[in-house]
Design a protein around this motif. Structure first.
Motif, mmCIF file in Angstrom:
data_model
loop_
_atom_site.group_PDB
_atom_site.id
_atom_site.type_symbol
_atom_site.label_atom_id
_atom_site.label_comp_id
_atom_site.label_asym_id
_atom_site.label_seq_id
_atom_site.Cartn_x
_atom_site.Cartn_y
_atom_site.Cartn_z
ATOM 1 N N SER A 141 -21.241 -79.590 61.275
ATOM 2 C CA SER A 141 -22.099 -78.946 61.964
ATOM 3 C C SER A 141 -23.505 -78.255 61.501
ATOM 4 C CB SER A 141 -21.188 -77.592 62.763
ATOM 5 O OG SER A 141 -22.033 -76.976 63.623
ATOM 6 N N PHE A 142 -24.583 -78.152 62.271
ATOM 7 C CA PHE A 142 -25.675 -77.636 61.887
ATOM 8 C C PHE A 142 -25.790 -76.324 61.975
ATOM 9 C CE2 PHE A 142 -26.351 -81.968 61.257
ATOM 10 C CZ PHE A 142 -27.735 -82.226 60.599
ATOM 11 N N ASP A 143 -24.848 -75.493 62.684
ATOM 12 C CA ASP A 143 -24.643 -73.895 62.981
ATOM 13 C C ASP A 143 -24.073 -73.491 61.608
ATOM 14 O OD1 ASP A 143 -22.256 -74.402 63.605
ATOM 15 O OD2 ASP A 143 -22.497 -73.904 65.875
ATOM 16 N N GLY A 144 -23.881 -72.131 61.599
ATOM 17 C CA GLY A 144 -23.369 -71.361 60.305
ATOM 18 C C GLY A 144 -21.900 -71.405 60.291
ATOM 19 N N ARG A 145 -21.378 -71.190 59.072
ATOM 20 C CA ARG A 145 -19.992 -70.997 58.656
ATOM 21 C C ARG A 145 -19.702 -69.678 58.224
ATOM 22 N NH1 ARG A 145 -16.432 -75.007 54.840
ATOM 23 N NH2 ARG A 145 -16.463 -76.451 56.475
ATOM 24 N N GLU A 146 -18.845 -69.016 58.623
ATOM 25 C CA GLU A 146 -18.668 -67.673 58.442
ATOM 26 C C GLU A 146 -17.052 -67.235 57.732
ATOM 27 O OE1 GLU A 146 -19.330 -66.355 62.219
ATOM 28 O OE2 GLU A 146 -21.191 -65.181 61.444
ATOM 29 N N ASN A 147 -16.360 -67.976 58.026
ATOM 30 C CA ASN A 147 -14.823 -67.853 57.598
ATOM 31 C C ASN A 147 -14.423 -68.612 56.645
ATOM 32 O OD1 ASN A 147 -14.740 -65.973 59.850
ATOM 33 N ND2 ASN A 147 -14.361 -67.798 61.267
ATOM 34 N N PHE A 192 -28.410 -80.977 71.701
ATOM 35 C CA PHE A 192 -28.884 -81.693 70.275
ATOM 36 C C PHE A 192 -27.660 -81.031 69.355
ATOM 37 C CE2 PHE A 192 -33.237 -81.293 71.864
ATOM 38 C CZ PHE A 192 -33.433 -82.875 71.585
ATOM 39 N N ASN A 193 -26.881 -79.661 69.517
ATOM 40 C CA ASN A 193 -25.856 -79.645 68.970
ATOM 41 C C ASN A 193 -24.530 -80.575 68.902
ATOM 42 O OD1 ASN A 193 -27.218 -76.674 69.918
ATOM 43 N ND2 ASN A 193 -25.634 -76.435 68.275
ATOM 44 N N THR A 194 -24.720 -81.244 70.045
ATOM 45 C CA THR A 194 -23.345 -82.162 70.374
ATOM 46 C C THR A 194 -23.822 -83.683 69.639
ATOM 47 O OG1 THR A 194 -23.030 -81.280 72.398
ATOM 48 C CG2 THR A 194 -22.190 -83.537 72.047
ATOM 49 N N LEU A 217 -25.044 -88.867 76.673
ATOM 50 C CA LEU A 217 -25.168 -88.262 75.424
ATOM 51 C C LEU A 217 -25.481 -89.696 74.505
ATOM 52 C CD1 LEU A 217 -22.207 -85.851 75.559
ATOM 53 C CD2 LEU A 217 -24.224 -85.280 74.932
ATOM 54 N N THR A 218 -24.621 -90.580 74.836
ATOM 55 C CA THR A 218 -25.013 -91.859 74.144
ATOM 56 C C THR A 218 -26.538 -92.411 73.935
ATOM 57 O OG1 THR A 218 -22.544 -92.610 74.548
ATOM 58 C CG2 THR A 218 -24.232 -94.420 73.863
ATOM 59 N N ALA A 219 -27.030 -92.216 75.100
ATOM 60 C CA ALA A 219 -28.432 -92.479 75.404
ATOM 61 C C ALA A 219 -29.331 -91.551 74.492
ATOM 62 C CB ALA A 219 -29.058 -92.586 76.923
ATOM 63 N N ALA A 220 -28.925 -90.162 74.349
ATOM 64 C CA ALA A 220 -29.529 -89.432 73.552
ATOM 65 C C ALA A 220 -29.559 -90.039 71.993
ATOM 66 C CB ALA A 220 -29.279 -87.963 73.980
ATOM 67 N N VAL A 221 -28.502 -90.172 71.639
ATOM 68 C CA VAL A 221 -28.223 -90.693 70.162
ATOM 69 C C VAL A 221 -29.116 -91.625 69.924
ATOM 70 C CG1 VAL A 221 -26.665 -91.620 68.638
ATOM 71 C CG2 VAL A 221 -25.876 -89.867 69.934
ATOM 72 N N LYS A 222 -29.218 -92.736 71.047
ATOM 73 C CA LYS A 222 -29.986 -94.018 70.804
ATOM 74 C C LYS A 222 -31.606 -93.588 70.919
ATOM 75 C CE LYS A 222 -30.702 -98.369 73.075
ATOM 76 N NZ LYS A 222 -30.293 -99.167 74.287
ATOM 77 N N ALA A 223 -31.803 -92.547 71.467
ATOM 78 C CA ALA A 223 -33.217 -92.075 71.457
ATOM 79 C C ALA A 223 -33.651 -91.559 70.066
ATOM 80 C CB ALA A 223 -33.566 -91.084 72.729
ATOM 81 N N LEU A 224 -32.764 -90.598 69.531
ATOM 82 C CA LEU A 224 -33.008 -90.006 68.036
ATOM 83 C C LEU A 224 -33.080 -91.156 67.073
ATOM 84 C CD1 LEU A 224 -30.660 -86.972 68.022
ATOM 85 C CD2 LEU A 224 -33.216 -86.963 68.428
ATOM 86 N N LYS A 225 -32.520 -92.132 66.986
ATOM 87 C CA LYS A 225 -32.280 -93.150 66.073
ATOM 88 C C LYS A 225 -33.575 -93.880 65.957
ATOM 89 C CE LYS A 225 -27.859 -93.935 65.159
ATOM 90 N NZ LYS A 225 -27.230 -93.644 63.791
#
Length: 305
Positions: free
Chosen positions: A84-90, A174-176, A59-67
């Motif tokens: 979060s990039f998913d929805g809010r309902e409540n 990507f959600n994480t 996960l740390t490496a994935a963040v580094k890649a996106l940077k």
């Protein structure tokens, strides 16, 4: 290196799977973002990797890649709120109320370094429906203290994966990793976690990019609280937990919604009740603590009121 090797590494099964090295993660993410592999290969890899369970190092490496792909725009004296990039309902979003609260606060507290809040948004991502920060920001005026970053502008390569992610309909890596990518180069970051194991994951993933990272038990995966809760931060190498109770600050709120609409959410912050205003102020009090503007919640709450 063939992308199929990465699919095989994470998708062969319990006996054949292996963890990816940092260089492999970075290469795989780059190939995905640059559309150098097919949509089918991307989907197979993301689902298999999620099923294997990504390690903290991956996960740390994935963040580094996106940077590498982010277009940074520095916002001084800022705290990033990792929604979060998913929805809010409540619950409604409280952040439309933050601008006026911060403006009034800083007019009365000249000794406090101004605090800017940074919020990112994009199209709805899986795995749930509902409202997004983008929906709200497209419907409100921009202010001085609350800054919005649209991912289609600062990280288009990831935004362009929205259609594929919708077709998959499942959470992926990507959600994480997408909530605290820090396009504003903020000094501090705060995000939310439902499950305690993710607290250490988030801190490990993001701490090198901030002076401090705080993980909050917030509503629907967001750094907003509507009830009693807690937050975690790393101090001297140890993750500590701090609890809080809204009743200690005179707040009693128990309203819930089901599939809240954009119109409902906007009306709530356009004509806020006393309890909603108290909640918004309490969240600002938390952010003032997280950004090291005050020493504790009691001091922040006293100054805000």
């Amino acid at each position: 290196m063939s992308f199929k090797k990465y699919i095989k590494a994470v998708g062969t099964g319990p006996k054949g799977n292996r963890d990816l090295a940092e260089a492999e993660v970075i290469d795989a993410i780059e190939l995905i973002l640059e559309n150098k592999v097919t949509q089918a290969q991307i989907g197979a890899f993301l689902i298999a990797w999620r099923t294997k369970l990504e390690t903290d190092d991956e996960l740390t490496a994935a963040v580094k890649a996106l940077k590498k792909y982010i277009k940074f725009t520095k916002i001084e004296n800022s705290l990033e709120l990792g929604y979060s990039f998913d929805g809010r309902e409540n619950n409604p979003f409280l952040f439309p109320l933050y601008e006026n609260i911060l403006k009034e606060f800083h007019e009365k507290n000249k000794d406090i370094t101004p605090l800017n809040l940074v919020i990112s948004g994009d199209f709805l991502q899986p795995a749930k429906n509902g409202l997004t920060t983008k929906d709200i920001f497209n419907s409100i005026d921009k202010g001085q203290y609350v800054h919005y970053f649209d991912r289609i502008e600062y990280l288009k390569e990831l935004s362009d994966l929205t259609k594929l992610r919708e077709e998959l309909g499942l959470r992926t890596v990507f959600n994480t990793i997408e909530k605290l990518l820090n396009p504003a180069s903020s000094d501090f970051g705060v995000t939310a976690a439902f499950h305690k194991p993710y607290v250490k994951k988030y801190i490990a993933m993001f701490k090198e990019y901030y002076k401090d990272v705080i993980v909050l038990k917030g509503a629907e995966g967001s750094p907003e609280v509507f009830s009693n809760g807690k937050y975690w931060e790393e101090v001297d190498g140890q993750v500590i937990e701090i609890q809080f109770s809204l009743s200690d600050f005179g707040i009693t709120y128990d309203k819930t919604y089901e599939n809240i609409s954009l119109e409902e959410a906007l009306e709530i912050v356009k004509n806020p009740s006393d309890e909603i205003l108290k909640l918004a102020k309490f969240n600002i009090a938390l952010y003032l603590v997280f950004a090291q503007r005050v020493n504790n919640l009691e001091d922040a709450w006293k100054r805000l009121n």
